[in-house]
Design an enzyme around this catalytic site. Structure first.
Site, PDB file in Angstrom:
ATOM      1  N   ARG A  70      19.016  10.363  -1.929  1.00 57.13           N
ATOM      2  CA  ARG A  70      18.675  11.546  -1.023  1.00 57.13           C
ATOM      3  C   ARG A  70      19.987  12.238  -0.603  1.00 57.13           C
ATOM      4  O   ARG A  70      21.132  11.739  -0.425  1.00 57.13           O
ATOM      5  CB  ARG A  70      17.876  10.857   0.333  1.00 57.13           C
ATOM      6  CG  ARG A  70      18.313   9.769   0.924  1.00 57.13           C
ATOM      7  CD  ARG A  70      17.245   9.306   1.836  1.00 57.13           C
ATOM      8  NE  ARG A  70      17.609   8.431   3.029  1.00 57.13           N
ATOM      9  CZ  ARG A  70      17.145   8.245   4.166  1.00 57.13           C
ATOM     10  NH1 ARG A  70      15.715   8.540   4.341  1.00 57.13           N
ATOM     11  NH2 ARG A  70      17.666   7.372   4.958  1.00 57.13           N
ATOM     12  N   ARG A 114      -2.552  10.669   2.111  1.00 57.00           N
ATOM     13  CA  ARG A 114      -3.208  11.369   3.035  1.00 57.00           C
ATOM     14  C   ARG A 114      -4.084  12.697   2.279  1.00 57.00           C
ATOM     15  O   ARG A 114      -3.432  13.268   1.610  1.00 57.00           O
ATOM     16  CB  ARG A 114      -2.155  11.779   4.022  1.00 57.00           C
ATOM     17  CG  ARG A 114      -2.595  12.069   5.470  1.00 57.00           C
ATOM     18  CD  ARG A 114      -1.300  12.635   6.080  1.00 57.00           C
ATOM     19  NE  ARG A 114      -0.668  11.468   6.676  1.00 57.00           N
ATOM     20  CZ  ARG A 114       0.675  11.637   7.465  1.00 57.00           C
ATOM     21  NH1 ARG A 114       1.067  12.864   7.296  1.00 57.00           N
ATOM     22  NH2 ARG A 114       1.224  10.780   7.766  1.00 57.00           N
ATOM     23  N   ASP A 116      13.003  -1.343  12.359  1.00 58.01           N
ATOM     24  CA  ASP A 116      12.925  -0.004  12.909  1.00 58.01           C
ATOM     25  C   ASP A 116      13.572  -0.162  14.471  1.00 58.01           C
ATOM     26  O   ASP A 116      13.346  -1.168  15.176  1.00 58.01           O
ATOM     27  CB  ASP A 116      11.686   0.693  12.978  1.00 58.01           C
ATOM     28  CG  ASP A 116      11.298   1.391  11.444  1.00 58.01           C
ATOM     29  OD1 ASP A 116      12.408   1.946  10.941  1.00 58.01           O
ATOM     30  OD2 ASP A 116      10.298   1.717  11.304  1.00 58.01           O
ATOM     31  N   ARG A 131      20.475  -5.206   0.223  1.00 60.05           N
ATOM     32  CA  ARG A 131      21.070  -4.026  -0.740  1.00 60.05           C
ATOM     33  C   ARG A 131      21.878  -3.171   0.263  1.00 60.05           C
ATOM     34  O   ARG A 131      21.888  -3.347   1.576  1.00 60.05           O
ATOM     35  CB  ARG A 131      19.521  -3.127  -0.769  1.00 60.05           C
ATOM     36  CG  ARG A 131      18.632  -3.641  -2.055  1.00 60.05           C
ATOM     37  CD  ARG A 131      19.258  -3.796  -3.320  1.00 60.05           C
ATOM     38  NE  ARG A 131      19.600  -2.524  -4.041  1.00 60.05           N
ATOM     39  CZ  ARG A 131      20.342  -2.089  -4.938  1.00 60.05           C
ATOM     40  NH1 ARG A 131      20.898  -3.311  -5.495  1.00 60.05           N
ATOM     41  NH2 ARG A 131      20.451  -0.855  -5.511  1.00 60.05           N
ATOM     42  N   GLU A 188      23.133   9.810  -0.374  1.00 61.63           N
ATOM     43  CA  GLU A 188      23.006   8.246  -0.265  1.00 61.63           C
ATOM     44  C   GLU A 188      23.031   7.495  -1.505  1.00 61.63           C
ATOM     45  O   GLU A 188      22.077   7.863  -2.214  1.00 61.63           O
ATOM     46  CB  GLU A 188      21.904   8.315   0.922  1.00 61.63           C
ATOM     47  CG  GLU A 188      21.682   6.750   1.509  1.00 61.63           C
ATOM     48  CD  GLU A 188      20.721   6.977   2.533  1.00 61.63           C
ATOM     49  OE1 GLU A 188      20.666   7.804   3.627  1.00 61.63           O
ATOM     50  OE2 GLU A 188      19.595   6.202   2.269  1.00 61.63           O
ATOM     51  N   ARG A 206       0.815  -1.013   0.151  1.00 66.12           N
ATOM     52  CA  ARG A 206      -0.046   0.007   0.014  1.00 66.12           C
ATOM     53  C   ARG A 206       0.986   1.288  -0.075  1.00 66.12           C
ATOM     54  O   ARG A 206       2.056   1.080   0.233  1.00 66.12           O
ATOM     55  CB  ARG A 206      -0.934  -0.059   1.217  1.00 66.12           C
ATOM     56  CG  ARG A 206      -0.222  -0.466   2.639  1.00 66.12           C
ATOM     57  CD  ARG A 206      -1.295  -0.274   3.623  1.00 66.12           C
ATOM     58  NE  ARG A 206      -1.740   0.922   3.948  1.00 66.12           N
ATOM     59  CZ  ARG A 206      -1.051   1.782   4.837  1.00 66.12           C
ATOM     60  NH1 ARG A 206       0.167   1.522   5.436  1.00 66.12           N
ATOM     61  NH2 ARG A 206      -1.326   2.969   5.177  1.00 66.12           N
ATOM     62  N   TYR A 233      14.025  -6.379   8.335  1.00 64.44           N
ATOM     63  CA  TYR A 233      14.245  -4.897   8.616  1.00 64.44           C
ATOM     64  C   TYR A 233      13.462  -4.543   9.664  1.00 64.44           C
ATOM     65  O   TYR A 233      12.164  -4.878  10.119  1.00 64.44           O
ATOM     66  CB  TYR A 233      13.622  -4.154   7.398  1.00 64.44           C
ATOM     67  CG  TYR A 233      13.920  -2.813   7.702  1.00 64.44           C
ATOM     68  CD1 TYR A 233      14.943  -2.202   7.455  1.00 64.44           C
ATOM     69  CD2 TYR A 233      12.730  -1.970   8.134  1.00 64.44           C
ATOM     70  CE1 TYR A 233      15.337  -0.884   7.827  1.00 64.44           C
ATOM     71  CE2 TYR A 233      13.080  -0.674   8.799  1.00 64.44           C
ATOM     72  CZ  TYR A 233      14.181  -0.164   8.495  1.00 64.44           C
ATOM     73  OH  TYR A 233      14.297   1.204   8.919  1.00 64.44           O
TER      74      TYR A 233
HETATM   75  P1  FAD Z   1      22.992  -3.347  13.843  1.00 64.84           P
HETATM   76  O1  FAD Z   1      22.764  -1.938  14.443  1.00 64.84           O
HETATM   77  O2  FAD Z   1      23.405  -3.689  12.617  1.00 64.84           O
HETATM   78  O3  FAD Z   1      23.949  -4.080  14.885  1.00 64.84           O
HETATM   79  C1  FAD Z   1      24.669  -5.044  14.789  1.00 64.84           C
HETATM   80  C2  FAD Z   1      26.207  -5.098  15.092  1.00 64.84           C
HETATM   81  O4  FAD Z   1      26.726  -6.311  15.248  1.00 64.84           O
HETATM   82  C3  FAD Z   1      27.180  -4.030  14.190  1.00 64.84           C
HETATM   83  O5  FAD Z   1      27.729  -2.895  15.221  1.00 64.84           O
HETATM   84  C4  FAD Z   1      27.950  -5.130  13.708  1.00 64.84           C
HETATM   85  O6  FAD Z   1      29.209  -4.321  13.491  1.00 64.84           O
HETATM   86  C5  FAD Z   1      28.046  -6.100  14.831  1.00 64.84           C
HETATM   87  N1  FAD Z   1      28.782  -7.313  14.187  1.00 64.84           N
HETATM   88  C6  FAD Z   1      28.108  -7.993  13.116  1.00 64.84           C
HETATM   89  N2  FAD Z   1      28.695  -8.913  12.854  1.00 64.84           N
HETATM   90  C7  FAD Z   1      29.763  -9.376  13.797  1.00 64.84           C
HETATM   91  C8  FAD Z   1      30.717 -10.297  14.100  1.00 64.84           C
HETATM   92  N3  FAD Z   1      30.923 -11.207  13.415  1.00 64.84           N
HETATM   93  N4  FAD Z   1      31.373  -9.889  15.113  1.00 64.84           N
HETATM   94  C9  FAD Z   1      31.193  -8.907  16.029  1.00 64.84           C
HETATM   95  N5  FAD Z   1      30.263  -7.962  15.597  1.00 64.84           N
HETATM   96  C10 FAD Z   1      29.699  -8.068  14.739  1.00 64.84           C
HETATM   97  N6  FAD Z   1      15.072   2.659  12.250  1.00 64.84           N
HETATM   98  C11 FAD Z   1      14.254   3.552  12.795  1.00 64.84           C
HETATM   99  O7  FAD Z   1      13.500   3.442  13.718  1.00 64.84           O
HETATM  100  N7  FAD Z   1      14.049   5.017  12.069  1.00 64.84           N
HETATM  101  C12 FAD Z   1      14.815   5.291  11.061  1.00 64.84           C
HETATM  102  O8  FAD Z   1      14.807   6.377  10.395  1.00 64.84           O
HETATM  103  C13 FAD Z   1      15.859   4.437  10.655  1.00 64.84           C
HETATM  104  N8  FAD Z   1      16.584   4.673   9.489  1.00 64.84           N
HETATM  105  C14 FAD Z   1      17.254   3.768   8.822  1.00 64.84           C
HETATM  106  C15 FAD Z   1      18.222   4.004   7.795  1.00 64.84           C
HETATM  107  C16 FAD Z   1      18.899   3.156   7.206  1.00 64.84           C
HETATM  108  C17 FAD Z   1      19.675   3.457   6.261  1.00 64.84           C
HETATM  109  C18 FAD Z   1      19.073   1.511   7.760  1.00 64.84           C
HETATM  110  C19 FAD Z   1      19.999   0.626   7.276  1.00 64.84           C
HETATM  111  C20 FAD Z   1      18.480   1.228   8.926  1.00 64.84           C
HETATM  112  C21 FAD Z   1      17.451   2.413   9.578  1.00 64.84           C
HETATM  113  N9  FAD Z   1      16.754   1.910  10.697  1.00 64.84           N
HETATM  114  C22 FAD Z   1      15.645   3.128  11.158  1.00 64.84           C
HETATM  115  C23 FAD Z   1      16.585   0.797  11.271  1.00 64.84           C
HETATM  116  C24 FAD Z   1      17.905   0.649  12.579  1.00 64.84           C
HETATM  117  O9  FAD Z   1      19.140   0.971  11.932  1.00 64.84           O
HETATM  118  C25 FAD Z   1      17.953  -0.729  13.057  1.00 64.84           C
HETATM  119  O10 FAD Z   1      16.577  -0.972  13.676  1.00 64.84           O
HETATM  120  C26 FAD Z   1      18.956  -0.750  14.217  1.00 64.84           C
HETATM  121  O11 FAD Z   1      19.984  -0.298  13.876  1.00 64.84           O
HETATM  122  C27 FAD Z   1      18.969  -2.446  14.415  1.00 64.84           C
HETATM  123  O12 FAD Z   1      20.062  -2.825  15.230  1.00 64.84           O
HETATM  124  P2  FAD Z   1      20.700  -4.177  15.211  1.00 64.84           P
HETATM  125  O13 FAD Z   1      21.342  -4.203  16.855  1.00 64.84           O
HETATM  126  O14 FAD Z   1      19.566  -5.075  15.180  1.00 64.84           O
HETATM  127  O15 FAD Z   1      21.760  -4.186  14.088  1.00 64.84           O
END
Ligand code: FAD
Length: 369
Positions: A281, A175, A351, A250, A301, A171, A349
């Site tokens: 962007r 708005r 947030d 990606r 980006e 969707r 994915y």
């Molecule tokens: P990550 O932040 O990826 O943390 C995983 C960590 O594990 C990393 O530091 C990595 O280096 C480490 N790691 C991986 N493999 C290993 C290994 N083998 N050994 C040791 N360390 C390792 N969310 C929102 O709510 N609002 C937003 O506006 C928003 N914008 C975004 C924009 C982009 C471009 C992206 C990609 C994401 C966005 N998000 C947003 C989502 C947000 O980034 C995630 O929800 C959050 O970062 C996820 O946390 P995580 O701990 O799961 O993963």
């Protein structure tokens, strides 16, 4: 030594878990392969401006509990995400709302806007959309699709909209009010002073030991033997040595520049929706925090095809990859002492508010609460 948990990755998932475990008296070791904590929410200070190093992050949620939770670690400002679209020099408000429709067609009332969209949908005559292009046109008509969706989406996915599956767009938020607020959530903002402080505070306990520049795979077997329980937030396919093949992502390339200029684009987020501009962007970071420094920092980006070794950003959750993920998560069942979490461990994915909620739910289960 003698830690109860090893947390692999200091992103929001791993850090939330570590914080909660330490609060319950457990000792935790966190290893992080990057040279800083925070995962993708990491922000660093450049010229007094908080720069979102891994892409713009806006915290938003409808969940009061999660909002209160995150507010323990930082004070949030009143930033409201209202991105602008630049299509070959024409400026439109996002998300698609009455301001957008007025600029596109000169319509003034919601009735007029609805009639215009309906007229274009009918003229396109698409009954069963077979690809993303048809799906988008059947939802919002030709003009919005051509100017605001097509180029952006093709750049994002690196494929023609006619070759992308329809399901990517289930969707489209349309708005019929003059409201440029991108999110519908009740709570929204940017932490004053950046996101990194949130992770710093989460990991501040003396029961938590953080080791940077440390890759889990350098000592996988030892870690698995040494620690009673592992919280793994890296890529799940890598944990299993890609035995069912690689999960696709990606990727993104960021180009950050300091400009000797007070205000470059007048908004934090400007999407370039034409096909020719190579980036999707430009982020002007100071506008997230209403900065008034004499200079500014911008980040372009560029979407990229991901290959092994690149930063994985967005999982490509098509059928092929989801099937592979299903096999990996089945295998994960054979490792009862390893909890796979976060966006890479769960190939999903998330947030920020969702990743905190997911981590807190693992905490509840782990501590039988
Ligand atoms: P990550 O932040 O990826 O943390 C995983 C960590 O594990 C990393 O530091 C990595 O280096 C480490 N790691 C991986 N493999 C290993 C290994 N083998 N050994 C040791 N360390 C390792 N969310 C929102 O709510 N609002 C937003 O506006 C928003 N914008 C975004 C924009 C982009 C471009 C992206 C990609 C994401 C966005 N998000 C947003 C989502 C947000 O980034 C995630 O929800 C959050 O970062 C996820 O946390 P995580 O701990 O799961 O993963």
């Amino acid at each position: 030594m003698n830690e109860d948990y090893l947390v692999v990755g200091s992103g929001l998932f791993g850090s939330t878990f570590a914080y909660e475990a330490a609060k319950r008296g457990k000792r935790v070791k966190v290893i992080e392969k990057r040279d800083h904590i925070g995962g993708n929410i990491y922000t660093e200070t450049l010229e007094g401006i908080q720069v979102h190093k891994y892409g713009a992050h806006i915290f938003h949620t409808n969940n009061k509990e999660i909002w209160n939770y995150v507010n323990q670690f930082a004070e949030f400002n009143r930033y409201t995400n209202s991105p602008i679209a630049n299509f070959k020099g024409e400026i439109y408000n996002l998300p698609f709302n009455m301001n957008t429709f007025n600029k596109l067609w000169g319509v003034i009332t919601p009735e007029e806007a609805k009639a215009k969209i309906e007229e274009q949908r009918k003229a396109a005559g698409i009954e069963k959309p077979t690809n993303l292009e048809e799906q988008a046109i059947s939802l919002v008509g030709t003009d919005i699709y051509e100017k605001l969706i097509k180029g952006y989406t093709e750049k994002q996915w690196g494929r023609k909209a006619t070759e992308l599956p329809a399901f990517i767009i289930k969707r489209l938020p349309v708005r019929f009010t003059y409201d440029n607020n991108y999110f519908n959530d009740r709570y929204q903002g940017i932490p004053i002073g950046g996101y990194t402080q949130i992770i710093e505070k989460m990991l501040a306990s003396e029961r938590i030991d953080v080791e940077l520049n440390t890759d889990f795979f350098a000592k996988r077997e030892e870690y698995l033997q040494e620690f009673p329980k592992v919280i793994y937030t890296g890529m799940i396919d890598q944990f299993f040595d890609y035995q069912f093949g690689e999960l696709e992502y990606r990727s993104l390339h960021f180009e950050t520049t300091i400009l000797d200029l007070e205000n470059y684009q007048g908004n934090a987020v400007v999407n370039y929706t034409d096909a020719e501009t190579p980036f999707t962007r430009i982020i002007e970071h100071k506008h997230f925090e209403f900065g008034n420094q004499p200079i500014t920092v911008i980040t372009k980006e560029y979407p990229r095809t991901w290959k092994k070794g690149d930063e994985p950003y967005y999982p490509v959750n098509d059928e092929k990859n989801n099937e592979k993920y299903r096999k990996y998560s089945e295998l994960a069942g054979q490792f009862p002492n390893v909890i796979f979490g976060g966006r890479l461990g769960m190939y999903k994915y998330y947030d920020m508010h969702q990743v905190i909620a997911a981590a807190l739910s693992v905490v509840k289960k782990e501590f039988h609460e």
